[in-house]
Scaffold this active site. Structure first.
Site, short mmCIF file in Angstrom:
data_model
loop_
_atom_site.label_atom_id
_atom_site.label_comp_id
_atom_site.label_asym_id
_atom_site.label_seq_id
_atom_site.Cartn_x
_atom_site.Cartn_y
_atom_site.Cartn_z
N GLY A 18 0.79 -1.23 0.00
CA GLY A 18 0.00 0.00 0.00
C GLY A 18 0.82 1.28 0.00
N GLU A 85 8.06 4.87 -6.43
CA GLU A 85 9.17 3.98 -6.84
C GLU A 85 10.52 4.65 -6.63
OE1 GLU A 85 8.44 0.97 -7.29
OE2 GLU A 85 6.45 0.86 -8.17
N ILE A 162 10.34 -4.76 -13.46
CA ILE A 162 9.07 -4.15 -13.06
C ILE A 162 7.95 -5.12 -13.35
CG2 ILE A 162 7.48 -2.25 -13.55
CD1 ILE A 162 10.06 -0.56 -14.09
N GLY A 163 7.09 -5.30 -12.37
CA GLY A 163 5.96 -6.20 -12.55
C GLY A 163 5.06 -6.19 -11.34
N CYS A 175 7.93 -17.87 4.85
CA CYS A 175 7.56 -18.21 3.48
C CYS A 175 8.58 -17.71 2.46
CB CYS A 175 6.17 -17.67 3.16
SG CYS A 175 4.88 -18.52 4.12
#
Length: 181
Positions: A18, A85, A162-163, A175
Protein backbone atom coordinates in the site's frame (compact mmCIF):
# COMPACT_ATOMS: atom_id res chain seq x y z
CA UNK A 1 17.84 27.41 2.81
CA UNK A 2 14.30 28.63 2.43
CA UNK A 3 12.62 30.20 5.46
CA UNK A 4 9.63 27.86 5.05
CA UNK A 5 10.26 24.47 6.59
CA UNK A 6 10.36 21.59 4.18
CA UNK A 7 10.65 17.96 5.18
CA UNK A 8 11.03 14.42 3.88
CA UNK A 9 8.47 11.68 4.55
CA UNK A 10 9.41 8.16 3.38
CA UNK A 11 6.94 5.30 2.95
CA UNK A 12 8.74 1.95 2.74
CA UNK A 13 7.60 -1.64 2.46
CA UNK A 14 7.40 -4.72 0.25
CA UNK A 15 5.33 -5.14 -2.88
CA UNK A 16 1.56 -4.89 -2.31
CA UNK A 17 1.87 -3.14 1.06
CA UNK A 18 0.00 0.00 0.00
CA UNK A 19 2.93 2.40 -0.46
CA UNK A 20 1.50 4.10 -3.54
CA UNK A 21 -1.96 4.14 -1.96
CA UNK A 22 -0.57 5.91 1.10
CA UNK A 23 1.36 8.33 -1.12
CA UNK A 24 -1.82 9.23 -3.02
CA UNK A 25 -3.78 9.55 0.24
CA UNK A 26 -1.26 12.02 1.65
CA UNK A 27 -1.12 13.99 -1.61
CA UNK A 28 -4.92 14.29 -1.71
CA UNK A 29 -4.88 15.50 1.90
CA UNK A 30 -2.43 18.25 0.98
CA UNK A 31 -4.56 19.18 -2.03
CA UNK A 32 -7.60 19.60 0.23
CA UNK A 33 -5.46 21.96 2.33
CA UNK A 34 -4.79 24.00 -0.86
CA UNK A 35 -1.16 22.92 -1.31
CA UNK A 36 0.00 22.51 -4.90
CA UNK A 37 1.31 19.02 -5.58
CA UNK A 38 3.62 17.53 -8.17
CA UNK A 39 3.88 13.76 -8.62
CA UNK A 40 6.91 12.06 -10.14
CA UNK A 41 7.03 8.43 -11.22
CA UNK A 42 9.69 6.20 -12.72
CA UNK A 43 9.38 6.29 -16.51
CA UNK A 44 10.24 2.63 -17.05
CA UNK A 45 7.16 1.60 -15.05
CA UNK A 46 4.73 1.64 -17.96
CA UNK A 47 2.15 -0.73 -16.49
CA UNK A 48 -0.54 1.95 -16.10
CA UNK A 49 0.40 4.67 -18.60
CA UNK A 50 1.64 8.12 -17.60
CA UNK A 51 -0.14 8.54 -14.27
CA UNK A 52 0.61 7.10 -10.85
CA UNK A 53 -1.83 4.21 -10.45
CA UNK A 54 -2.14 1.86 -7.48
CA UNK A 55 -2.87 -1.87 -7.69
CA UNK A 56 -6.43 -0.86 -6.66
CA UNK A 57 -6.65 1.50 -9.68
CA UNK A 58 -6.63 4.74 -7.69
CA UNK A 59 -4.69 7.29 -9.73
CA UNK A 60 -3.22 10.79 -9.95
CA UNK A 61 -1.43 12.50 -12.86
CA UNK A 62 2.36 12.11 -12.73
CA UNK A 63 5.47 13.18 -14.60
CA UNK A 64 7.50 10.15 -15.75
CA UNK A 65 11.29 10.53 -15.52
CA UNK A 66 14.33 8.22 -15.56
CA UNK A 67 16.32 10.42 -13.21
CA UNK A 68 15.28 13.20 -10.87
CA UNK A 69 17.99 15.45 -12.30
CA UNK A 70 15.85 15.63 -15.46
CA UNK A 71 13.66 18.04 -13.48
CA UNK A 72 14.83 21.62 -13.13
CA UNK A 73 14.57 22.17 -9.38
CA UNK A 74 14.22 25.93 -9.86
CA UNK A 75 11.11 25.46 -12.02
CA UNK A 76 9.14 23.46 -9.46
CA UNK A 77 6.33 25.65 -8.17
CA UNK A 78 4.65 22.89 -6.16
CA UNK A 79 4.57 22.92 -2.37
CA UNK A 80 4.50 19.13 -2.14
CA UNK A 81 6.42 16.67 -4.31
CA UNK A 82 5.36 13.02 -4.33
CA UNK A 83 7.80 10.46 -5.71
CA UNK A 84 6.72 6.88 -6.42
CA UNK A 85 9.17 3.98 -6.84
CA UNK A 86 11.89 6.05 -5.18
CA UNK A 87 14.25 3.06 -5.07
CA UNK A 88 14.83 3.40 -8.82
CA UNK A 89 16.23 6.94 -8.67
CA UNK A 90 20.00 7.00 -7.97
CA UNK A 91 19.81 10.74 -7.23
CA UNK A 92 16.94 10.44 -4.71
CA UNK A 93 19.00 11.56 -1.69
CA UNK A 94 20.47 14.69 -3.25
CA UNK A 95 17.18 15.71 -4.90
CA UNK A 96 15.05 15.27 -1.79
CA UNK A 97 17.57 16.92 0.51
CA UNK A 98 17.91 19.92 -1.80
CA UNK A 99 14.16 20.33 -2.23
CA UNK A 100 13.39 19.95 1.50
CA UNK A 101 16.13 22.46 2.33
CA UNK A 102 14.34 24.84 -0.03
CA UNK A 103 10.97 24.55 1.70
CA UNK A 104 9.36 21.68 -0.21
CA UNK A 105 7.52 18.77 1.36
CA UNK A 106 8.75 15.49 -0.13
CA UNK A 107 6.77 12.25 0.16
CA UNK A 108 8.64 9.25 -1.21
CA UNK A 109 7.16 5.76 -1.65
CA UNK A 110 9.74 3.02 -2.20
CA UNK A 111 10.66 -0.60 -1.77
CA UNK A 112 13.23 -0.85 1.00
CA UNK A 113 14.63 -4.18 -0.16
CA UNK A 114 15.14 -6.15 -3.35
CA UNK A 115 13.73 -9.62 -3.96
CA UNK A 116 17.06 -10.82 -2.48
CA UNK A 117 16.34 -8.85 0.75
CA UNK A 118 19.21 -6.47 0.04
CA UNK A 119 19.00 -2.66 0.23
CA UNK A 120 17.31 -1.34 -2.90
CA UNK A 121 19.32 1.34 -4.67
CA UNK A 122 20.07 4.46 -2.70
CA UNK A 123 16.75 4.69 -0.85
CA UNK A 124 18.01 3.63 2.60
CA UNK A 125 20.56 6.46 2.46
CA UNK A 126 17.63 8.87 2.50
CA UNK A 127 16.48 7.74 5.96
CA UNK A 128 19.02 9.79 7.98
CA UNK A 129 17.80 12.93 6.18
CA UNK A 130 14.07 12.24 6.64
CA UNK A 131 11.80 13.57 9.35
CA UNK A 132 9.26 10.75 8.95
CA UNK A 133 9.73 7.11 8.00
CA UNK A 134 6.86 4.63 7.77
CA UNK A 135 7.45 0.92 7.13
CA UNK A 136 4.33 -0.83 5.88
CA UNK A 137 3.67 -4.55 5.74
CA UNK A 138 1.59 -6.54 3.29
CA UNK A 139 -0.29 -9.81 3.64
CA UNK A 140 1.81 -12.91 3.00
CA UNK A 141 0.45 -14.42 -0.21
CA UNK A 142 1.33 -17.91 1.02
CA UNK A 143 0.31 -18.17 4.71
CA UNK A 144 -1.70 -14.89 5.00
CA UNK A 145 0.38 -13.61 7.92
CA UNK A 146 2.15 -10.26 7.97
CA UNK A 147 4.58 -9.86 5.05
CA UNK A 148 7.71 -7.70 5.14
CA UNK A 149 9.45 -8.99 2.03
CA UNK A 150 9.01 -9.16 -1.75
CA UNK A 151 9.72 -12.53 -3.35
CA UNK A 152 10.20 -12.86 -7.10
CA UNK A 153 8.34 -15.79 -8.61
CA UNK A 154 9.63 -15.32 -12.16
CA UNK A 155 13.04 -16.49 -13.37
CA UNK A 156 14.71 -13.13 -14.11
CA UNK A 157 17.81 -12.41 -12.04
CA UNK A 158 18.29 -8.67 -12.71
CA UNK A 159 17.44 -6.42 -9.78
CA UNK A 160 15.25 -4.04 -11.78
CA UNK A 161 12.34 -6.06 -13.12
CA UNK A 162 9.07 -4.15 -13.06
CA UNK A 163 5.96 -6.20 -12.55
CA UNK A 164 3.02 -7.08 -10.37
CA UNK A 165 1.49 -10.32 -9.11
CA UNK A 166 2.73 -12.15 -12.19
CA UNK A 167 6.34 -11.64 -11.03
CA UNK A 168 6.24 -11.01 -7.26
CA UNK A 169 4.65 -12.10 -4.02
CA UNK A 170 4.64 -10.39 -0.67
CA UNK A 171 5.85 -12.91 1.90
CA UNK A 172 6.69 -13.32 5.58
CA UNK A 173 10.11 -14.44 6.80
CA UNK A 174 9.19 -18.15 6.91
CA UNK A 175 7.56 -18.21 3.48
CA UNK A 176 10.42 -16.24 1.91
CA UNK A 177 12.65 -19.30 2.42
CA UNK A 178 10.16 -21.87 1.14
CA UNK A 179 11.47 -23.18 -2.19
CA UNK A 180 8.19 -24.18 -3.84
CA UNK A 181 5.10 -22.10 -3.38
Amino acid sequence: MNSRSGYIHIILGPMFSGKSTELIRLLKRYQVAMYTCLVIKYSKDERYGRGLVTHDNDSVPAIPVNSLNEINCNDINADVIGIDEGQFFPDIVEFCDYMANNGKILIVAALDGTFLRQPFGNILNLIPRAEYVLKLTAVCMICFGSASFSKRISDEQEIEIIGGKEKYQSVCRVCYFKINN
